[in-house]
Design a protein around this motif. Structure first.
Motif, PDB file in Angstrom:
ATOM      1  N   ASP A  90       0.991  -1.417   0.077  1.00  0.00           N
ATOM      2  CA  ASP A  90      -0.099  -0.128  -0.138  1.00  0.00           C
ATOM      3  C   ASP A  90       1.104   1.433   0.120  1.00  0.00           C
ATOM      4  OD1 ASP A  90      -1.911   1.904   0.201  1.00  0.00           O
ATOM      5  OD2 ASP A  90      -2.378   1.593   2.328  1.00  0.00           O
ATOM      6  N   SER A  96       5.373   3.284   5.941  1.00  0.00           N
ATOM      7  CA  SER A  96       5.382   1.896   5.660  1.00  0.00           C
ATOM      8  C   SER A  96       6.780   1.509   5.246  1.00  0.00           C
ATOM      9  CB  SER A  96       4.100   1.233   4.720  1.00  0.00           C
ATOM     10  OG  SER A  96       2.731   1.691   5.352  1.00  0.00           O
ATOM     11  N   ASP A 377       5.413  -7.165   6.927  1.00  0.00           N
ATOM     12  CA  ASP A 377       3.965  -6.521   7.048  1.00  0.00           C
ATOM     13  C   ASP A 377       3.155  -7.443   5.855  1.00  0.00           C
ATOM     14  OD1 ASP A 377       4.743  -4.961   8.907  1.00  0.00           O
ATOM     15  OD2 ASP A 377       4.962  -3.164   7.723  1.00  0.00           O
ATOM     16  N   ASN A 381      -0.340  -9.721   5.582  1.00  0.00           N
ATOM     17  CA  ASN A 381      -1.743  -9.536   4.761  1.00  0.00           C
ATOM     18  C   ASN A 381      -1.982 -10.469   3.636  1.00  0.00           C
ATOM     19  OD1 ASN A 381      -2.379  -6.846   6.105  1.00  0.00           O
ATOM     20  ND2 ASN A 381      -0.462  -6.301   5.195  1.00  0.00           N
ATOM     21  N   ASN A 391      -1.643  -4.161   0.515  1.00  0.00           N
ATOM     22  CA  ASN A 391      -1.746  -4.684   1.631  1.00  0.00           C
ATOM     23  C   ASN A 391      -2.487  -5.931   1.314  1.00  0.00           C
ATOM     24  OD1 ASN A 391       0.272  -2.987   2.799  1.00  0.00           O
ATOM     25  ND2 ASN A 391      -1.208  -1.782   3.988  1.00  0.00           N
TER      26      ASN A 391
END
Length: 991
Positions: A90, A96, A377, A381, A391
């Motif tokens: 994302d 991020s 991360d 997801n 994500n």
């Protein structure tokens, strides 16, 4: 014990003298011949099943050359890009990707990389801001019509080249000496095949075929050759242009650069799905006017120079850097730069060296931690799918997930170019509102599977219902206007005479029945008015039957009922689909015409029976087995509701107006079949657009009804034409509005008295097409060709997708329905008489007052005089006058121009008022050469041969050209027909 000894050689004379005369081999038997008793000869019929396969069109073999792949390393890169799985990040949240390291340093490095690797362009403007005047952007333009190539020159002082694209002969060395690495495409001298020519709209690209570099970057001329005709020299030859030109990497290379050269932070800065383009949204903390610490959302746009290049030279770029730096500093103090700010002791910073070696090491650690964190991360997801990419599951795995859910993945929208054009329109400048860049076919394919997966639960819950089919049609983008979805029932006329049925059944219940059929009797003749006819008699034959009472589709009360199913009779008998496949196939039958029963080489060929779409099953209702034509009269009827109160005789539309309108005496007379029709009806699309336009704008059908010049009370009849489009749904409107338009008094008459269709309906359609020109109301101007192109563009892809939600036991008919709209539907076939013809017929002498023969002849003609062509000096006079006028209008004198250099192009120009009908050249002269009168007349006749496509015809009568209409419409009313002899002049003049 006695023993028999056999000696070999010599060979025995007969097989009985061997140790075993039963062994198969080359043996002799008593009486001569082979031991045929040891062989078995049989006759066999070998079966061959005929199948028809559509292999489509084979493509040319693929090679590295036609794939534009230069080396093996490039193929490895492509494989890596297409077969490795990448997380979907994302990119809307910059933190991020930069949390442990400094965001300020990261953005600084990213902006530098963008400047060095951006797919930059050379922009050429006619008007320079430096005040040097106006100069042509392209000179010495030459178009080669044979190779379809255009060559021209560009003066380098017109270049706007902020990114330093090198077009000199030393380009390779110049790039190697630059302090920072830059994209290889900044060397246009060696990579010109990766570039294309564009105009300022950037819609059409013309690939560069050759580029002759300059010896210096400060002056000279670049010679460029492109594929195509960017300056439209096919129509009129020009040698220079003042158009703004853009030379940049072609669209394919541009996408490769954006995909391969930039990471997530650079993609964040170069957000191409934003308006304005390259707009980034930052969320950062700062103090407000009251001293409170609040979060701000700020959009920062990296503005364009003019058309394509990023602005890196003006004050706007300085403002951009200032804003980004301010935001990055605020985030480094609040959220990012964790290692340097939070995870180490402060003494590391206090005792750092003057050149900040410790800080630099910490930033390297922070960048490494950020690279690892983004994959951690992403793993968190991996089990989610979102409409908006980011994500969630990697796009490359969407197909695998769809297969896991039971969705067929052997179909895809990107396999059909016409489907993309019809539904997704990938070539549009802006595909979706709020985006500056249209999605690529690969992105569309990923989004296709996202939508399928996210809506899989809805499809599974509604499978087998009308809602699931409607959902799929909406999913592929088919407009409601085109969808024609009907559920089918069959309506029996009445119950049969049960006593008569049992009488006939008694004749067949014993295993045989007497089949009586009429046949011609050649011995029985009779004459009527001198003509001899042959009479009929009956012939009878006894046939076997195995039918039982359960095999007949009738209950004890005479109403239809389902007969007993067996291997040779079942509901789906006859089946149906738009192609024969292993999943959609009918029964095999022997093809006796192509089979052979020759005893020497017999073979049997079988083929699949043609689809009957369930009619073989229903035929047992129409004609009872072994009872001739005795049975029910059943009629195909639309019933999109299916659920009714008991014994509802008149079945009309519900509140949704679903097209139901029939009457039945009893529920037992309705055969509730599982048959469905799903069509894309182009004619219905035209009707829908007229209804929608009338409901919104009260035109072309006002809600108050039509008045003059339509039939109105006191004039032609007393019928109001008032379908009220605003008060009805589309389906109600479509099934009822035309009833009021078709009037017996004007059915075949239009305003000029000629025969035609339904004039009022046709006038509404033409008012719809011309609404923007006549009343200023825009319309989609749906024509039959547009609707045909759209429906054919969808192909059969949507049918294969729809198949997955239609139950296997359903028989459904589907495809593109080519049907007239209600505005052009005629009740009978009406054929116009072709002129005046005499038909000899014998008749009884009679007296008749009036015109003897009817006619439907042409009554509109125009005459153009060609008397000038009778003068042989006419062409030379035209050339002389044209040259003199050109020299005078250009500011030259006769002595300044070389009349022997004249190149004249002669052409025919035909117009109806200002509308160009025909325009084509026929002669090129050099110096004082001109076409002859015969050549001009021949050219006129040749060019006018295509007038028929405009509903016109012509013929020459001496020096007069007679033009007439062929459609009996008023093509010439208040119009002027022009025939022009044009000449283009090119002459060399000097100051």
């Amino acid at each position: 014990m006695a023993k028999t000894k056999y000696f070999y050689p010599p060979a025995p004379s007969v097989g009985s003298q061997t140790f075993s005369d039963n062994i198969v081999g080359l043996q002799l038997v008593a009486g001569g011949g082979l031991t045929q008793g040891n062989f078995e000869f049989t006759s066999a019929i070998y079966e061959k099943v005929n199948r028809k396969f559509d292999t489509g069109v084979f493509s040319e073999p693929f090679t590295l050359e036609n794939l534009n792949i230069e080396n093996i390393e490039e193929t490895k890169k492509i494989i890596e890009k297409n077969f490795k799985v990448y997380p979907n990040f994302d990119i809307s949240q910059i933190t991020s990707f930069s949390l442990y390291g400094s965001l300020q340093k990261r953005l600084l490095a990213s902006i530098t990389k963008v400047i060095n690797f951006f797919p930059a362009a050379i922009e050429i403007y006619s008007n320079q801001s430096s005040g040097i005047g106006t100069y042509p952007t392209a000179t010495n333009i030459v178009y080669d019509s044979v190779d379809d190539e255009t060559t021209f020159d560009i003066n380098v002082f017109l270049f706007n080249n902020p990114f330093g694209i090198d077009y000199s002969t030393n380009a390779k060395r110049n790039l190697e000496t630059r302090p920072l690495a830059v994209s290889k495409y900044r060397n246009i001298t060696d990579n010109f095949t990766s570039y294309s020519l564009y105009f300022k709209t950037l819609d059409v690209e013309y690939n560069l075929l050759d580029l002759v570099p300059t010896t210096s970057l400060t002056g000279g001329t670049v010679n460029v050759t492109v594929k195509g005709d960017p300056f439209n020299n096919k129509i009129s030859t020009i040698t220079q242009s003042n158009e703004t030109l853009i030379i940049k990497p072609n669209n394919l290379v541009t996408e490769q650069i954006f995909s391969d050269s930039f990471d997530e932070v650079e993609d964040f800065l170069l957000n191409r799905k934003s308006i304005p383009l390259y707009t980034s949204t930052f969320k950062y903390p700062d103090y407000d006017g009251d001293g409170n610490y609040v979060m701000y959302n700020e959009k920062v746009t990296w503005k364009l120079d003019i058309y394509w290049n990023l602005d890196i030279t003006s004050p706007n770029f300085d403002n951009y850097l200032t804003k980004v730096q301010k935001i990055a500093e605020a985030l480094d103090l609040y959220k990012t730069n964790l290692i340097s700010r939070f995870l180490i002791t402060g003494s590391f910073i206090e005792f750092d060296t003057a050149d900040q070696k410790i800080e630099k090491v910490l930033q390297i650690y922070g960048r490494s931690f950020d690279e690892v964190k983004k994959f951690i991360d992403a793993l968190a997801n991996m089990n989610s799918v979102n409409y908006v990419v980011g994500n969630d599951i990697p796009s490359q795995l969407l197909v695998n997930l769809a297969q896991t859910l039971g969705i067929s993945t052997n179909i895809s929208p990107i396999t059909n170019e016409n489907f993309l054009t019809s539904v997704f329109n990938p070539n549009a400048t802006q595909t979706y509102p709020g985006q500056s860049k249209p999605d690529t076919p690969t992105e569309l394919n990923y989004q296709y599977y996202r939508n399928l997966i996210l809506n899989a639960s809805y499809m599974f819950k509604s499978k087998g219902t009308r809602k699931s089919i409607e959902y799929i049609l909406r999913f592929i983008g088919a407009p409601d206007a085109l969808i024609e979805l009907n559920e089918i029932v069959y309506l029996a006329d009445s119950k049969i005479n049960i006593n008569r049925f049992y009488e006939l059944y008694d004749n067949v219940s014993g295993g045989t029945y007497l089949n009586v059929s009429p046949t011609l009797d050649p011995t029985n003749t009779f004459s009527v008015l001198g003509t001899t006819y042959t009479g009929y008699t009956t012939s009878a034959s006894i046939e076997l039957t195995t039918s039982t009472l359960a095999d007949y589709p009738v209950d004890p009360y005479g109403y239809p009922k389902p007969p007993t199913n067996n291997d040779s009779y079942y509901y789906q008998l006859g089946s149906g689909w738009f192609e024969q496949t292993p999943e959609h196939r009918s029964d095999e039958v022997a093809d006796l015409a192509n089979s052979s029963f020759d005893p020497t080489n017999p073979y049997l060929i079988s083929s699949l029976k043609p689809f009957t779409y369930g009619q073989e099953y229903l035929d047992k209702y129409r004609n009872f087995p072994s009872m001739g034509t005795f049975g029910f009269e059943i009629t195909k009827t639309i019933d999109n509701q299916k659920s009714w109160e008991i014994n509802t005789e008149t079945r009309k539309n519900n509140s949704d107006f679903n097209g139901v309108d029939y009457t039945t005496e009893s529920d037992d007379l309705v055969l509730n079949t599982k048959m469905v029709e799903v069509y894309l009806n182009m004619g219905q699309g035209i009707t829908y657009d007229i209804w929608d336009m009338s409901a919104q704008y009260d035109y072309p059908i006002p809600n108050t009804g039509l008045t003059a010049p339509y039939p109105s009370p006191g004039l032609i009849d007393w019928t109001f034409i008032n379908p009220k489009p605003k008060e009805k749904s589309f389906f109600e409107f479509a099934q009822s509005f035309y009833n009021n338009f078709i009037n017996v008094r004007n059915r075949w008459t239009i305003s000029d008295g000629k025969t035609g269709g339904y004039p009022t309906l046709q006038s509404v359609f033409w008012n719809y097409l011309q609404s923007e020109e006549t009343v200023g109301i825009p319309s989609n101007k749906f024509t039959y060709q547009k609707m045909i192109d759209f429906t054919l563009g969808l192909g059969d892809y949507w049918q294969r997708l729809l198949e997955q939600v239609v139950p296997a036991t359903t028989i459904w008919m589907t495809g593109q329905k080519m049907d007239n709209s209600a505005f052009h539907r005629q009740k009978i076939v009406w054929r116009r008489q072709r002129g005046c013809i005499f038909i000899p017929v014998s008749c009884i002498p009679c007296a008749y007052n009036g015109q003897l023969f009817t006619y439907d002849c042409i009554d509109q003609t125009l005459t153009c005089s060609l008397t000038n062509l009778s003068n042989p000096l006419f062409p030379s006079q035209v050339l002389s006058d044209s040259v003199n006028n050109l020299i005078a209008s250009s500011g030259y004198t006769q002595t300044q121009c070389d009349e022997t250099s004249v190149v004249s192009t002669w052409y025919i120009d035909c117009r109806l008022d200002s509308d160009i009908l025909i325009q084509g050249s026929f002669f090129t002269g050099y110096g004082d050469q001109t076409p002859t009168t015969t050549q001009i007349l021949t050219a006129i006749e040749t060019e006018l041969d295509t007038l028929y496509s405009f509903g016109l015809n012509y013929y020459l009568a001496g020096n007069n050209l007679i033009v007439s209409n062929t459609t009996c419409y008023d093509n010439f009313t208040n119009k002027t027909f022009h025939i022009n002899i044009g000449v283009d002049i090119d002459i060399n003049c000097t100051n």
